[in-house]
Write a protein that holds these residues in place. Sequence first.
Motif, PDB file in Angstrom:
ATOM      1  N   TYR A   1      51.866  18.630  58.729  1.00 64.06           N
ATOM      2  CA  TYR A   1      52.045  17.266  59.455  1.00 64.06           C
ATOM      3  C   TYR A   1      52.736  17.763  60.844  1.00 64.06           C
ATOM      4  O   TYR A   1      52.902  16.898  61.718  1.00 64.06           O
ATOM      5  N   TYR A   2      53.012  18.951  61.267  1.00 66.60           N
ATOM      6  CA  TYR A   2      53.504  19.593  62.281  1.00 66.60           C
ATOM      7  C   TYR A   2      52.262  19.783  63.603  1.00 66.60           C
ATOM      8  O   TYR A   2      51.030  20.256  63.181  1.00 66.60           O
ATOM      9  N   GLY A   3      52.790  19.389  64.652  1.00 66.45           N
ATOM     10  CA  GLY A   3      51.874  20.127  65.723  1.00 66.45           C
ATOM     11  C   GLY A   3      52.519  21.474  66.243  1.00 66.45           C
ATOM     12  O   GLY A   3      53.678  21.655  65.555  1.00 66.45           O
ATOM     13  N   ILE A   4      51.887  22.269  66.910  1.00 67.15           N
ATOM     14  CA  ILE A   4      52.527  23.522  67.493  1.00 67.15           C
ATOM     15  C   ILE A   4      53.755  23.397  68.107  1.00 67.15           C
ATOM     16  O   ILE A   4      54.469  24.165  67.858  1.00 67.15           O
ATOM     17  N   ILE A   5      53.616  22.452  68.995  1.00 66.22           N
ATOM     18  CA  ILE A   5      55.264  22.140  69.715  1.00 66.22           C
ATOM     19  C   ILE A   5      56.275  21.772  68.809  1.00 66.22           C
ATOM     20  O   ILE A   5      57.317  22.367  68.958  1.00 66.22           O
ATOM     21  N   ASP A   6      55.949  20.982  67.778  1.00 65.83           N
ATOM     22  CA  ASP A   6      56.901  20.586  66.748  1.00 65.83           C
ATOM     23  C   ASP A   6      57.617  22.025  66.113  1.00 65.83           C
ATOM     24  O   ASP A   6      58.683  22.013  65.674  1.00 65.83           O
TER      25      ASP A   6
ATOM     26  N   THR B   1      62.947  10.460  50.152  1.00 66.00           N
ATOM     27  CA  THR B   1      61.690  10.536  50.001  1.00 66.00           C
ATOM     28  C   THR B   1      61.652  10.971  48.460  1.00 66.00           C
ATOM     29  O   THR B   1      62.555  11.386  47.838  1.00 66.00           O
ATOM     30  N   ASN B   2      60.187  11.285  48.164  1.00 66.65           N
ATOM     31  CA  ASN B   2      59.961  11.829  46.672  1.00 66.65           C
ATOM     32  C   ASN B   2      58.790  12.700  46.886  1.00 66.65           C
ATOM     33  O   ASN B   2      58.647  13.300  45.576  1.00 66.65           O
ATOM     34  N   THR B   3      58.802  13.368  47.927  1.00 67.40           N
ATOM     35  CA  THR B   3      57.675  14.386  48.084  1.00 67.40           C
ATOM     36  C   THR B   3      58.137  15.325  49.404  1.00 67.40           C
ATOM     37  O   THR B   3      58.380  15.022  50.294  1.00 67.40           O
ATOM     38  N   HIS B   4      57.845  16.626  48.981  1.00 65.66           N
ATOM     39  CA  HIS B   4      58.161  17.380  50.117  1.00 65.66           C
ATOM     40  C   HIS B   4      57.273  17.467  51.273  1.00 65.66           C
ATOM     41  O   HIS B   4      57.303  17.757  52.316  1.00 65.66           O
ATOM     42  N   SER B   5      55.844  17.122  50.759  1.00 62.27           N
ATOM     43  CA  SER B   5      54.833  16.998  51.793  1.00 62.27           C
ATOM     44  C   SER B   5      54.780  15.619  52.374  1.00 62.27           C
ATOM     45  O   SER B   5      54.223  14.658  51.776  1.00 62.27           O
ATOM     46  N   ASN B   6      55.463  15.473  53.693  1.00 63.05           N
ATOM     47  CA  ASN B   6      55.639  14.367  54.101  1.00 63.05           C
ATOM     48  C   ASN B   6      55.517  14.221  55.747  1.00 63.05           C
ATOM     49  O   ASN B   6      55.981  15.422  56.112  1.00 63.05           O
ATOM     50  N   PRO B   7      54.947  13.345  56.485  1.00 64.25           N
ATOM     51  CA  PRO B   7      55.038  13.563  57.880  1.00 64.25           C
ATOM     52  C   PRO B   7      56.533  13.238  58.676  1.00 64.25           C
ATOM     53  O   PRO B   7      56.562  13.457  59.921  1.00 64.25           O
ATOM     54  N   TYR B   8      57.360  12.718  57.982  1.00 63.18           N
ATOM     55  CA  TYR B   8      58.467  12.224  58.597  1.00 63.18           C
ATOM     56  C   TYR B   8      59.386  13.541  58.955  1.00 63.18           C
ATOM     57  O   TYR B   8      60.442  13.464  59.719  1.00 63.18           O
ATOM     58  N   SER B   9      59.393  14.436  58.012  1.00 67.06           N
ATOM     59  CA  SER B   9      60.396  15.750  58.142  1.00 67.06           C
ATOM     60  C   SER B   9      60.425  16.246  59.675  1.00 67.06           C
ATOM     61  O   SER B   9      61.096  17.052  60.107  1.00 67.06           O
ATOM     62  N   VAL B  10      59.052  16.149  60.282  1.00 67.26           N
ATOM     63  CA  VAL B  10      58.983  16.753  61.587  1.00 67.26           C
ATOM     64  C   VAL B  10      60.129  16.173  62.572  1.00 67.26           C
ATOM     65  O   VAL B  10      60.696  16.969  63.464  1.00 67.26           O
ATOM     66  N   TYR B  11      60.464  14.988  62.328  1.00 69.43           N
ATOM     67  CA  TYR B  11      61.504  14.239  63.236  1.00 69.43           C
ATOM     68  C   TYR B  11      62.856  14.060  62.583  1.00 69.43           C
ATOM     69  O   TYR B  11      63.642  13.347  63.058  1.00 69.43           O
ATOM     70  N   SER B  12      63.046  14.607  61.519  1.00 72.65           N
ATOM     71  CA  SER B  12      64.484  14.336  60.702  1.00 72.65           C
ATOM     72  C   SER B  12      65.173  15.529  60.736  1.00 72.65           C
ATOM     73  O   SER B  12      64.934  16.875  61.149  1.00 72.65           O
ATOM     74  N   ASP B  13      66.498  15.187  60.650  1.00 72.08           N
ATOM     75  CA  ASP B  13      67.652  16.349  60.795  1.00 72.08           C
ATOM     76  C   ASP B  13      67.803  16.955  59.405  1.00 72.08           C
ATOM     77  O   ASP B  13      68.245  18.022  59.106  1.00 72.08           O
TER      78      ASP B  13
END
Length: 294
Positions: free
Chosen positions: A40-45, A223-235
């Motif tokens: 879910y990450y971009g290279i900048i992320d 959440t209930n899964t390690h594979s998710n798009p939110y983690s890019v923006y979470s602390d």
Amino acid sequence: MKDHLDLTTYRHLAEQLKPFTESEAALNAFIINHFGELSYYGIIDLAQKAQVSKATIGRYLNKLGYTGFTAFKSALKNELSNHNMVAPIEASRAKTTLADSDTPTEALRYIGKVKQLIEQFACELNIEELDKLAQLMADKKRTVYVVGPASSRALALHFSTLLKYSRSKVVLLPLDKGELPKSLLGVDAQDVLIAFSYYRFNPLVLDITKFFNSKQAHVTVVTNTHSNPYSVYSDVQYVLPSDVDSIFHSRTIGFLFVELLLFLVQRASGNDDNFEELEQLFKFFGTFSSLEFK
């Protein structure tokens, strides 16, 4: 180059590149610790999160055998597609009738699965990290925003409702695009977002986490899964166990998490709470019927 890249294969490939430079070591550690999120990450992320340059990422991936970040992500997505959670409709279609199984047996089996989830949760939870979140939320100078789509709305509503007993500045965010912007006026770096999102990912909630991240506010994802798009923006991210071998994943640990966090916030707040004021408001408006109202 591996077309399907899992963590074991990645570790094997990376091991062959040692010794690492300092930047490569930092990148390798980040990839291992956040492997399920990387697609879910971009290279900048990735560069920002791992605190390395895009050039470092490009050179490192070339050494691994990938022509660039796009090829690396493609391999991750190919592997991820083999491990996606089964949708309820697919689980329902695949469910076969249980042979010679009575209701009491199945009910006890289900309860046993939930007990296992509680034990797993207790084992894996980082209490110190959760206490830091509670301390952050007990600070009344901050506004706490809460969001949860679909079935996660129940977690968000329960949490935001009871949190108001400990503090006043709590906002349950709407998922109506017409109403949402008005609820986000004045968000700044001292504020906190708690985003609940089980199983399916909501694009609007993703935009909300991205917005809070852009404001440098604290973002916690439950959440209930390690594979998710939110983690890019979470602390901070809490991945709660939920699999009870049923068509629907269990939210039991979600509610346990919510009530544990509320307990810790109340503990951190001491006697500085809203109980008396709320009770007076309930009585003034006759909010709840009781024996004294006839």
